[in-house]
Design an enzyme around this catalytic site. Structure first.
Site, PDB file in Angstrom:
ATOM      1  N   HIS A 182      56.447  57.708 -77.872  1.00  0.00           N
ATOM      2  CA  HIS A 182      55.541  57.845 -79.027  1.00  0.00           C
ATOM      3  C   HIS A 182      55.698  59.173 -79.782  1.00  0.00           C
ATOM      4  O   HIS A 182      54.876  59.594 -80.281  1.00  0.00           O
ATOM      5  CB  HIS A 182      54.194  57.554 -78.496  1.00  0.00           C
ATOM      6  CG  HIS A 182      53.823  56.135 -78.197  1.00  0.00           C
ATOM      7  ND1 HIS A 182      53.084  55.573 -77.703  1.00  0.00           N
ATOM      8  CD2 HIS A 182      54.710  55.068 -78.414  1.00  0.00           C
ATOM      9  CE1 HIS A 182      53.010  54.446 -77.068  1.00  0.00           C
ATOM     10  NE2 HIS A 182      54.015  53.921 -77.644  1.00  0.00           N
TER      11      HIS A 182
ATOM     12  N   SER B 165      46.430  52.220 -69.775  1.00  0.00           N
ATOM     13  CA  SER B 165      45.510  50.927 -69.824  1.00  0.00           C
ATOM     14  C   SER B 165      46.251  49.810 -70.044  1.00  0.00           C
ATOM     15  O   SER B 165      46.122  48.698 -69.989  1.00  0.00           O
ATOM     16  CB  SER B 165      44.579  51.153 -70.763  1.00  0.00           C
ATOM     17  OG  SER B 165      44.936  51.161 -72.011  1.00  0.00           O
TER      18      SER B 165
ATOM     19  N   GLY C 175      48.688  55.957 -64.998  1.00  0.00           N
ATOM     20  CA  GLY C 175      47.812  56.507 -65.876  1.00  0.00           C
ATOM     21  C   GLY C 175      48.082  55.816 -67.317  1.00  0.00           C
ATOM     22  O   GLY C 175      47.942  56.360 -68.488  1.00  0.00           O
TER      23      GLY C 175
ATOM     24  N   CYS D 275      60.859  65.690 -91.110  1.00  0.00           N
ATOM     25  CA  CYS D 275      60.810  65.332 -92.488  1.00  0.00           C
ATOM     26  C   CYS D 275      60.457  63.981 -92.682  1.00  0.00           C
ATOM     27  O   CYS D 275      61.056  63.150 -92.193  1.00  0.00           O
ATOM     28  CB  CYS D 275      61.991  65.774 -93.128  1.00  0.00           C
ATOM     29  SG  CYS D 275      62.061  65.354 -95.105  1.00  0.00           S
TER      30      CYS D 275
ATOM     31  N   GLN E 132      54.621  57.505 -72.684  1.00  0.00           N
ATOM     32  CA  GLN E 132      54.040  57.291 -73.854  1.00  0.00           C
ATOM     33  C   GLN E 132      53.197  58.677 -74.196  1.00  0.00           C
ATOM     34  O   GLN E 132      52.803  58.439 -75.481  1.00  0.00           O
ATOM     35  CB  GLN E 132      52.702  56.277 -73.743  1.00  0.00           C
ATOM     36  CG  GLN E 132      53.308  54.928 -73.216  1.00  0.00           C
ATOM     37  CD  GLN E 132      52.170  53.939 -72.904  1.00  0.00           C
ATOM     38  OE1 GLN E 132      51.869  53.262 -73.658  1.00  0.00           O
ATOM     39  NE2 GLN E 132      51.638  53.904 -71.601  1.00  0.00           N
ATOM     40  N   ASN E 133      53.064  59.702 -73.456  1.00  0.00           N
ATOM     41  CA  ASN E 133      52.408  60.658 -74.103  1.00  0.00           C
ATOM     42  C   ASN E 133      53.344  61.626 -74.950  1.00  0.00           C
ATOM     43  O   ASN E 133      54.441  61.744 -74.739  1.00  0.00           O
ATOM     44  CB  ASN E 133      52.139  61.648 -72.793  1.00  0.00           C
ATOM     45  CG  ASN E 133      51.256  60.821 -71.820  1.00  0.00           C
ATOM     46  OD1 ASN E 133      50.505  59.726 -72.261  1.00  0.00           O
ATOM     47  ND2 ASN E 133      51.032  61.459 -70.487  1.00  0.00           N
TER      48      ASN E 133
ATOM     49  N   ARG F 282      45.654  69.111 -81.898  1.00  0.00           N
ATOM     50  CA  ARG F 282      46.072  68.715 -80.407  1.00  0.00           C
ATOM     51  C   ARG F 282      47.109  69.530 -80.049  1.00  0.00           C
ATOM     52  O   ARG F 282      47.376  69.983 -78.749  1.00  0.00           O
ATOM     53  CB  ARG F 282      46.565  67.248 -80.561  1.00  0.00           C
ATOM     54  CG  ARG F 282      45.297  66.268 -81.157  1.00  0.00           C
ATOM     55  CD  ARG F 282      45.899  64.948 -80.669  1.00  0.00           C
ATOM     56  NE  ARG F 282      46.015  64.709 -79.356  1.00  0.00           N
ATOM     57  CZ  ARG F 282      46.715  63.875 -78.675  1.00  0.00           C
ATOM     58  NH1 ARG F 282      47.310  63.003 -79.603  1.00  0.00           N
ATOM     59  NH2 ARG F 282      46.860  63.571 -77.567  1.00  0.00           N
TER      60      ARG F 282
END
Ligand code: APR
Length: 234
Positions: free
Chosen positions: A106, A175, A173, A114, A88-89, A56
């Site tokens: 997040h 849900s 954007g 670490c 949240q991205n 990712r």
């Protein structure tokens, strides 16, 4: 604290070519949450988990901020003391647009942490094990700076304190399955705007002052005009 909160989720980066989680063909349709994004994955499934986030990280290198990220960057510059971008991205599309002070609830994909000490670093788009063999401070295992399901999310505290003075709350954007934005619509909020591609079972759109079911890049101008007319009237 910010008067205006722009609260975003995966949908804002969809037009940059980054997959959402729960739309069809989303990340959670093609990968199992319990294998790579659940507390404990790093104990029993370390390599697969690390590989997933390495991929990712590599993916976002080629992606660009879209019109919505860029217009929001200009908007924050215009009202630096009043607007807070909260997302949240874990991608860096806002940063690619030039935004400086985004609250990533997040975690943040370019960063690694670490598991044992406070060591943290931004490795950009590198693979974790190419950047480090182990923590340079305590030699323990490193992990992506990403909050997994079942783990504490330390940045939520900042979200709640930003919400204290919030008068304009804009959702773009998401849900609402992980953070239900409906619960933030206190009486103190005078204008609330919801922008998603389509309705979500987790969000009650009747609670919002305005609802825009369209792409974020197509909604963003209208969102900014609405906030500015609110500000002029107050
Ligand atoms: N413009 C606006 N909204 C869009 C677009 C778009 N171009 N494309 C998709 N959407 C909307 C969808 O309608 C959906 O409501 O984005 C939302 C994406 O929802 P999810 O995939 O569930 O993403 P999100 O709500 O951000 O997920 C929350 O779940 O797995 C975790 O930690 C992960 O932060 C993530 C959290």
């Amino acid at each position: 604290m910010a008067k205006i909160i722009i609260f975003s989720g995966a949908g804002i980066s969809a037009e940059s070519g980054i997959s959402t989680f729960r739309d069809s063909d989303g990340l959670w349709e093609n990968n199992k949450i319990e294998d790579i994004c659940m507390a404990g994955c790093l104990d029993w499934n370390y390599q697969e988990t690390i590989d997933f986030y390495d991929n990712r990280r590599e993916d976002i290198e080629k992606k660009e901020a879209n019109y919505a990220h860029k217009e929001l960057k200009k908007f924050v510059e215009k009202y630096p003391h009043d607007v807070k971008l909260i997302t949240q991205n874990i991608d860096n599309m806002f940063e690619k647009a030039g935004c400086k002070d985004v609250l990533h609830l997040h975690g943040f994909l370019p960063e690694i942490l670490c598991e044992s000490c406070e060591f943290k670093d931004n490795i950009g788009y590198e693979k974790l094990q190419e950047a480090y063999n182990a923590c340079p401070e305590c030699h323990n295992k490193l992990r992506p700076n990403v909050v997994f399901f079942g783990e504490a999310a330390p940045k939520y505290e900042e979200l709640y304190s930003e919400l204290n003075d919030c008068e304009v709350f804009v959702v773009i954007g998401t849900s609402g399955n992980v953070i239900n934005t409906d619960m933030f619509l206190s009486r103190a909020i005078k204008l609330s705007i919801l922008n998603n591609l389509e309705p979500s079972d987790a969000i009650n759109d009747e609670l919002y002052s305005k609802v825009l079911y369209k792409k974020a890049t197509e909604a963003i101008d209208e969102i900014i005009v609405d906030i500015e007319s609110f500000l002029e009237g107050n």
